[in-house]
Design a protein around this motif. Structure first.
Motif, PDB file in Angstrom:
ATOM      1  N   ILE A  81     -13.754  18.210   1.553  1.00 15.94           N
ATOM      2  CA  ILE A  81     -13.480  17.367   0.626  1.00 15.94           C
ATOM      3  C   ILE A  81     -14.646  16.180   0.682  1.00 15.94           C
ATOM      4  N   GLU A  82     -15.086  16.014   1.808  1.00 14.89           N
ATOM      5  CA  GLU A  82     -15.962  14.901   2.269  1.00 14.89           C
ATOM      6  C   GLU A  82     -17.413  15.308   1.446  1.00 14.89           C
ATOM      7  N   ARG A  83     -17.801  16.547   1.858  1.00 14.88           N
ATOM      8  CA  ARG A  83     -19.025  17.170   1.395  1.00 14.88           C
ATOM      9  C   ARG A  83     -19.005  17.166  -0.207  1.00 14.88           C
ATOM     10  N   VAL A  84     -17.885  17.472  -0.779  1.00 10.73           N
ATOM     11  CA  VAL A  84     -18.108  17.781  -2.223  1.00 10.73           C
ATOM     12  C   VAL A  84     -17.874  16.457  -3.100  1.00 10.73           C
ATOM     13  N   SER A  85     -17.162  15.610  -2.537  1.00 11.28           N
ATOM     14  CA  SER A  85     -17.004  14.167  -3.300  1.00 11.28           C
ATOM     15  C   SER A  85     -18.108  13.152  -2.640  1.00 11.28           C
ATOM     16  N   ALA A  86     -18.883  13.554  -1.685  1.00 15.67           N
ATOM     17  CA  ALA A  86     -19.592  12.577  -0.959  1.00 15.67           C
ATOM     18  C   ALA A  86     -19.017  11.116  -0.663  1.00 15.67           C
ATOM     19  N   LYS A  87     -17.957  11.452  -0.413  1.00 10.01           N
ATOM     20  CA  LYS A  87     -17.017  10.205   0.190  1.00 10.01           C
ATOM     21  C   LYS A  87     -16.210  10.620   1.515  1.00 10.01           C
ATOM     22  N   PRO A  88     -15.929   9.679   2.368  1.00 11.06           N
ATOM     23  CA  PRO A  88     -15.213   9.800   3.285  1.00 11.06           C
ATOM     24  C   PRO A  88     -13.851  10.305   3.331  1.00 11.06           C
ATOM     25  N   PHE A  89     -13.316  11.059   3.880  1.00  9.53           N
ATOM     26  CA  PHE A  89     -11.918  11.671   3.461  1.00  9.53           C
ATOM     27  C   PHE A  89     -10.935  10.737   3.229  1.00  9.53           C
ATOM     28  N   ALA A  90     -10.990   9.497   3.933  1.00  6.61           N
ATOM     29  CA  ALA A  90      -9.831   8.409   3.893  1.00  6.61           C
ATOM     30  C   ALA A  90      -9.994   7.795   2.573  1.00  6.61           C
ATOM     31  N   ASP A  91     -11.272   7.635   2.205  1.00  2.02           N
ATOM     32  CA  ASP A  91     -11.591   6.985   0.990  1.00  2.02           C
ATOM     33  C   ASP A  91     -10.999   7.698  -0.393  1.00  2.02           C
ATOM     34  N   PHE A  92     -11.326   9.019  -0.070  1.00  6.12           N
ATOM     35  CA  PHE A  92     -11.178  10.142  -1.199  1.00  6.12           C
ATOM     36  C   PHE A  92      -9.652  10.122  -1.452  1.00  6.12           C
ATOM     37  N   ILE A  93      -8.884  10.224  -0.314  1.00 13.03           N
ATOM     38  CA  ILE A  93      -7.332  10.198  -0.392  1.00 13.03           C
ATOM     39  C   ILE A  93      -6.834   9.048  -0.894  1.00 13.03           C
ATOM     40  N   ARG A  94      -7.429   7.764  -0.591  1.00 11.18           N
ATOM     41  CA  ARG A  94      -6.913   6.604  -0.965  1.00 11.18           C
ATOM     42  C   ARG A  94      -7.088   6.266  -2.455  1.00 11.18           C
ATOM     43  N   GLN A  95      -8.250   6.587  -2.915  1.00 13.33           N
ATOM     44  CA  GLN A  95      -8.528   6.332  -4.288  1.00 13.33           C
ATOM     45  C   GLN A  95      -7.936   7.171  -5.230  1.00 13.33           C
ATOM     46  N   ARG A  96      -7.972   8.647  -4.760  1.00 11.82           N
ATOM     47  CA  ARG A  96      -7.400   9.741  -5.638  1.00 11.82           C
ATOM     48  C   ARG A  96      -5.905   9.998  -5.825  1.00 11.82           C
ATOM     49  N   ILE A  97      -5.271   9.632  -4.458  1.00 14.40           N
ATOM     50  CA  ILE A  97      -3.882  10.008  -4.500  1.00 14.40           C
ATOM     51  C   ILE A  97      -3.068   8.733  -4.250  1.00 14.40           C
ATOM     52  N   PHE A  98      -3.393   7.827  -3.180  1.00 14.60           N
ATOM     53  CA  PHE A  98      -2.360   6.894  -2.994  1.00 14.60           C
ATOM     54  C   PHE A  98      -2.340   5.691  -3.827  1.00 14.60           C
ATOM     55  N   GLN A  99      -3.735   5.304  -4.539  1.00 11.63           N
ATOM     56  CA  GLN A  99      -3.553   4.222  -5.306  1.00 11.63           C
ATOM     57  C   GLN A  99      -2.967   4.816  -6.755  1.00 11.63           C
ATOM     58  N   PRO A 100      -3.317   5.712  -7.348  1.00 11.12           N
ATOM     59  CA  PRO A 100      -2.742   6.097  -8.549  1.00 11.12           C
ATOM     60  C   PRO A 100      -1.183   6.272  -8.211  1.00 11.12           C
ATOM     61  N   LEU A 101      -0.721   6.481  -7.465  1.00  9.56           N
ATOM     62  CA  LEU A 101       0.924   6.820  -6.955  1.00  9.56           C
ATOM     63  C   LEU A 101       1.514   5.428  -6.413  1.00  9.56           C
ATOM     64  N   ASN A 102       0.642   4.238  -6.141  1.00  5.01           N
ATOM     65  CA  ASN A 102       1.161   3.069  -5.724  1.00  5.01           C
ATOM     66  C   ASN A 102       1.670   3.132  -4.406  1.00  5.01           C
ATOM     67  N   MET A 103       0.848   4.097  -3.843  1.00  6.20           N
ATOM     68  CA  MET A 103       1.392   4.293  -2.325  1.00  6.20           C
ATOM     69  C   MET A 103       0.620   3.328  -1.540  1.00  6.20           C
ATOM     70  N   VAL A 104       0.993   2.016  -1.648  1.00  4.21           N
ATOM     71  CA  VAL A 104       0.193   0.794  -1.255  1.00  4.21           C
ATOM     72  C   VAL A 104       0.329   0.570   0.524  1.00  4.21           C
ATOM     73  N   THR A 105       1.383   1.203   1.090  1.00  2.00           N
ATOM     74  CA  THR A 105       1.144   0.996   2.510  1.00  2.00           C
ATOM     75  C   THR A 105       0.867   2.420   3.247  1.00  2.00           C
ATOM     76  N   SER A 106       0.726   3.533   2.487  1.00  2.00           N
ATOM     77  CA  SER A 106       0.021   4.837   3.135  1.00  2.00           C
ATOM     78  C   SER A 106      -1.256   4.359   3.437  1.00  2.00           C
ATOM     79  N   THR A 107      -1.677   5.213   4.523  1.00  2.00           N
ATOM     80  CA  THR A 107      -3.220   5.108   5.160  1.00  2.00           C
ATOM     81  C   THR A 107      -3.561   6.479   5.769  1.00  2.00           C
ATOM     82  N   VAL A 108      -4.699   6.724   6.061  1.00  2.00           N
ATOM     83  CA  VAL A 108      -4.941   7.674   6.507  1.00  2.00           C
ATOM     84  C   VAL A 108      -5.983   7.305   7.885  1.00  2.00           C
ATOM     85  N   TYR A 109      -5.555   7.911   9.098  1.00  2.00           N
ATOM     86  CA  TYR A 109      -5.887   7.625  10.468  1.00  2.00           C
ATOM     87  C   TYR A 109      -7.467   7.477  10.377  1.00  2.00           C
TER      88      TYR A 109
END
Length: 234
Positions: A180-208
């Motif tokens: 995911i990091e290599r294809v998206s050119a983003k840190p894994f945590a940033d990708f998951i936050r931007q593409r999954i957490f934020q669209p689903l309004n998971m405002v308190t979820s985070t990646v370690y």
């Protein structure tokens, strides 16, 4: 008679829902102790929150109590988010599930890299070696995904031919996170936050992320004796 029966069932159902919080409180208090690691419980029915409470300690050292806002480590349940990240990249046209591992990891042993495809990693059917069996037995710090790649990339063997068997694989999902990091050119945590957490309004979820604090974090514990608990900080 039928109408009376239906009305009776509805009354019983309403009564059961009304009694649910008290019954769940009783159950949770019987299985958790106020001065020991505990749990949080949420019950939602048809979009309505019926029960929401916390029991026991989130941190036995600071005596912080668990609340409905406590942030728990998901461990391997987080694999579904990694898998969704891969599917989002497929939807974006940036990869195919039939792509070989070597397309994104040219440093991987060619024998393994060509045989193992992305869909094998997703479905635990890759046969790729378990990194836990390769790591230094004296290792005490948590390995990063990059460390897992370093352990695996030069290995020229698999447990079985990809696609022929099922074997649960943490190694596969470490590689998928790196992919995911290599294809998206983003840190894994940033990708998951931007593409999954934020669209689903998971405002308190985070990646370690090492070195970054986690708000309202619950520590993990394992029981060594009947009343002695040791923290799991990874």
């Amino acid at each position: 008679m039928q109408k009376i029966l239906v009305a009776g069932l509805l009354f019983m159902s309403t009564l059961a829902v009304a009694q649910l919080p008290e019954r769940l409180d009783s159950l949770m208090r019987a299985t958790t102790k106020p001065n020991e690691p505990g749990a949080a419980l949420l019950v939602v029915s048809q979009g309505k929150t019926i029960y929401r409470n916390g029991y026991g300690l989130a941190n036995s050292e600071s005596k912080t109590a668990i609340t409905p806002e406590t942030n728990f480590r998901m461990a391997s349940v987080s694999k579904q988010f990694t898998a969704m990240g891969i599917l989002l990249l497929e939807k974006d046209g940036k990869l195919s599930l039939n792509d070989p591992l070597s397309k994104f990891f040219p440093e991987f042993n060619a024998h393994v890299g060509q045989k193992v495809h992305i869909h094998h990693l997703l479905t635990h059917s890759s046969g790729i070696l378990d990194y836990e069996a390769l790591m230094d037995p004296q290792q005490r710090e948590q390995l990063l995904d990059a460390d897992v790649l370093a352990l695996l990339k030069n290995k020229d063997s698999l447990y079985f031919e990809p696609g022929t068997q099922f074997r649960y694989s943490n190694s596969a999902y470490c590689l998928l996170a790196l992919l995911i990091e290599r294809v998206s050119a983003k840190p894994f945590a940033d990708f998951i936050r931007q593409r999954i957490f934020q669209p689903l309004n998971m405002v308190t979820s985070t990646v370690y992320e090492a070195g970054k604090p986690i708000t309202n974090r619950a520590m993990g514990y394992r029981k060594k004796t009947l009343r002695l608990f040791f923290p799991i900080r990874a």
